[in-house]
Design an enzyme around this catalytic site. Structure first.
Site, PDB file in Angstrom:
ATOM      1  N   MET B   1       2.255   5.657   2.774  1.00 24.98           N
ATOM      2  CA  MET B   1       3.689   5.743   2.882  1.00 24.98           C
ATOM      3  C   MET B   1       3.947   4.436   3.163  1.00 24.98           C
ATOM      4  O   MET B   1       4.645   3.628   2.142  1.00 24.98           O
ATOM      5  CB  MET B   1       3.835   6.644   4.262  1.00 24.98           C
ATOM      6  CG  MET B   1       5.163   7.264   4.299  1.00 24.98           C
ATOM      7  SD  MET B   1       5.270   8.325   5.438  1.00 24.98           S
ATOM      8  CE  MET B   1       6.802   9.118   5.323  1.00 24.98           C
ATOM      9  N   CYS B   2       3.942   3.841   4.356  1.00 20.95           N
ATOM     10  CA  CYS B   2       4.489   2.275   4.568  1.00 20.95           C
ATOM     11  C   CYS B   2       6.030   2.427   4.772  1.00 20.95           C
ATOM     12  O   CYS B   2       6.918   3.023   4.191  1.00 20.95           O
ATOM     13  CB  CYS B   2       3.989   1.359   3.810  1.00 20.95           C
ATOM     14  SG  CYS B   2       2.298   0.944   3.311  1.00 20.95           S
ATOM     15  N   GLY B   3       6.558   1.397   5.462  1.00 20.58           N
ATOM     16  CA  GLY B   3       7.702   1.057   5.827  1.00 20.58           C
ATOM     17  C   GLY B   3       7.881  -0.351   5.556  1.00 20.58           C
ATOM     18  O   GLY B   3       7.011  -1.264   6.054  1.00 20.58           O
TER      19      GLY B   3
END
Lengths: 227, 299
Positions: B1-3
């Site tokens: 995912m990661c932001g």
């Protein structure tokens, strides 16, 4: 009128309060403040409520909506009104990708632009977008109507089933098995009604209609070598 | 995912508040990336004849003063330094290669996080909030900053796999997505002289941009080439000494939202991370289009 400030109340509490209205409707009009892009606001409603959200909403806002009238006074994140069954969802700003995805019924109005994959796999919803829609919109759309008052991106209506697509502006490209079709009187009447219900003032005669060529419905033996 | 998140200040009066504005942005992306976090801050630029290194040692008790003295003597030059937790910023009157060579020969247990005139990279395994506190992000000043919160998918939860990645002086990239042609591309870039520290796909994207910029491309040209060469899905935010850029792949399945006012340009994976910025209620907020390069550069 009930006012809920999401900087004081959790999404879960708000949604539970809205769901509680299904058994007995004691409060029809709701105002939601400070959404600040949170996800899942006003999901799964099943009552004739009117919900006004002031600010930008996150993902899946008003998802699975039934009967309720939800207005977002701002932008909406991914999957607004996804899997809606009935009611009206209105986005006053822009909607991110997958707006109205898989929705079965009701009306989704986007007064700004909608991103990619608007109406992906739609199954009966009516979607009216005042601005543009992004690429792959109406991919595998099965039933309902998509009205685009601006322009459509690449691969509009790819692998389309029976959605009727009306576009006023340009279409960057049509997806596989999507073709321009004749605009007959019944289509003009339908489009006039859709625009009226959406509250959008556009001339229906300026639109073109697109639909399925129905060439992918059956396996063609000529294509056997491709597999 | 990661932001991923980025903030580029147009109004210089806000530069003293860069860290304070950015801290809640990074923490807001915790749900998208709880494994590790990091940021690259641009500011406190050094003189033309000086190079700035951000260095990391595992031990909090490492004697940075001794290393600075030895390096100053060894390279016969001046070394200014300050410590932030287990990281130190060295400002050395020398060229980057001399410092890199000196560290490799005399302090092999030191990890170089960044090198350049302006950039400082700080990153660590753990929750974003922990990392912002550890390095006192809220007190940092500068012109622009990009950050990343990682949910590990392609490689292990390690310091090495943490973003941001820097493969060239002052260039830094954060990535949400996954690249599918990074192995072959890494080999090609190695032959061109680009040095990689990890097996991570995002580092290859940073390395590719470094190589294009070395070939004389502008940042816009380098990103146009990247759109043709990189296969996979990605939203990138890129920082250079004087610039800030955002680009999404043609399919654009990884989210991004941008906001602009007279004071700043900001990007984030989700709007939640922008909601604490001043004046956001009246900012222009939009979703960047696929394949379009958004770029801001200072003179």
């Amino acid at each position: 009128m009930k006012t809920v400030n999401l900087s004081e109340v959790s999404i879960r509490e708000l949604n539970q309060a809205l769901h509680d209205q299904k058994a007995q409707c004691t409060e029809e009009t709701w105002t939601v403040l400070e959404p600040k892009g949170q996800h899942n606001i006003a999901c799964g409603l099943d009552q004739t409520l009117s919900v006004d959200i002031h600010g930008h909403a996150g993902y899946y806002c008003a998802g699975m909506n039934q009967k309720a009238n939800v207005t977002i006074h701002g932008n909406a994140g991914q999957g607004v009104a996804e899997n809606m069954m009935s009611g009206v969802v209105r986005v006053k700003g822009d909607a991110s990708q997958s707006a109205g995805a898989t929705a079965h019924g009701g009306l989704l109005v986007v007064e700004g632009n909608a991103g990619a994959r608007c109406g992906i796999s739609m199954k009966g919803v009516d979607i009216v977008v005042k601005g543009d829609v992004g690429h792959m919109s109406c991919f595998m759309g099965q039933a309902g109507n998509l009205v685009v008052c601006g322009d459509a991106g690449d691969a509009l209506g790819d692998s389309l089933y029976e959605v009727k697509i009306y576009v006023k502006g340009s279409v960057k490209s049509l997806g596989a098995d999507c073709i321009e079709k004749e605009m007959r009187s019944e289509h003009l009447a339908e489009l006039t009604d859709l625009l009226k219900r959406a509250g959008i003032d556009e001339d229906p005669t300026q639109f073109k209609r697109y639909g399925s060529a129905r060439g992918l419905y059956n396996f063609k033996v000529d294509n056997a070598s491709a597999y | 995912m990661c932001g991923i998140v980025g903030l580029y200040l147009k109004n210089k009066a806000l530069e003293s508040k860069l860290g304070e504005l950015f801290t809640p942005m990074l923490i807001a992306m915790t749900e998208r990336g709880p494994d590790s976090a990091g940021f690259a801050v641009y500011g406190d630029e050094v003189e033309q004849d000086t190079i700035k290194f951000t260095l990391l040692h595992e031990s909090m008790d490492y004697d940075w003063g001794q290393l600075a003295d030895q390096m100053a003597a060894g390279l016969d030059t001046q070394v200014d330094w300050f410590q932030n937790s287990n990281v130190a910023v060295f400002k050395v009157k020398a060229d980057a290669a001399s410092v890199t060579d000196y560290l490799a020969a005399h302090a092999a247990d030191i990890k170089v996080l960044s090198a350049g005139k302006s950039i400082e990279i700080l990153k660590e395994v753990g929750l974003p909030e922990k990392i912002t506190k550890k390095f006192n992000l809220a007190g940092m000043k500068g012109s622009h900053i990009i950050g990343h919160t990682r949910m590990a998918t392609e490689s292990a939860v390690t310091m090495q796999g943490s973003h941001p990645f820097s493969t060239g002086e002052d260039l830094c990239l954060v990535h949400n997505g996954s690249l599918s042609n990074h192995n072959r591309l890494r080999e090609e870039l190695k032959r061109e002289g680009v040095v990689f520290a990890t097996e991570n796909d995002s580092e290859v994207a940073a390395g590719y941009l470094t190589w294009r910029l070395q070939q004389g491309d502008s940042l816009t040209q380098a990103l146009q080439s990247a759109l043709k060469t990189l296969d996979g899905f990605y939203t990138f935010t890129i920082g250079t000494r004087n610039g800030f850029a955002v680009v999404r792949d043609p399919i654009a399945c990884k989210p991004a939202v941008m906001a602009e006012t007279d004071d700043y340009v900001a990007m984030a994976s989700e709007y939640q991370a922008l909601s604490t910025l001043p004046g956001i209620e009246n900012a222009r907020v939009w979703e960047p289009e696929p394949e379009k390069i958004y770029i801001w550069e200072r003179d």
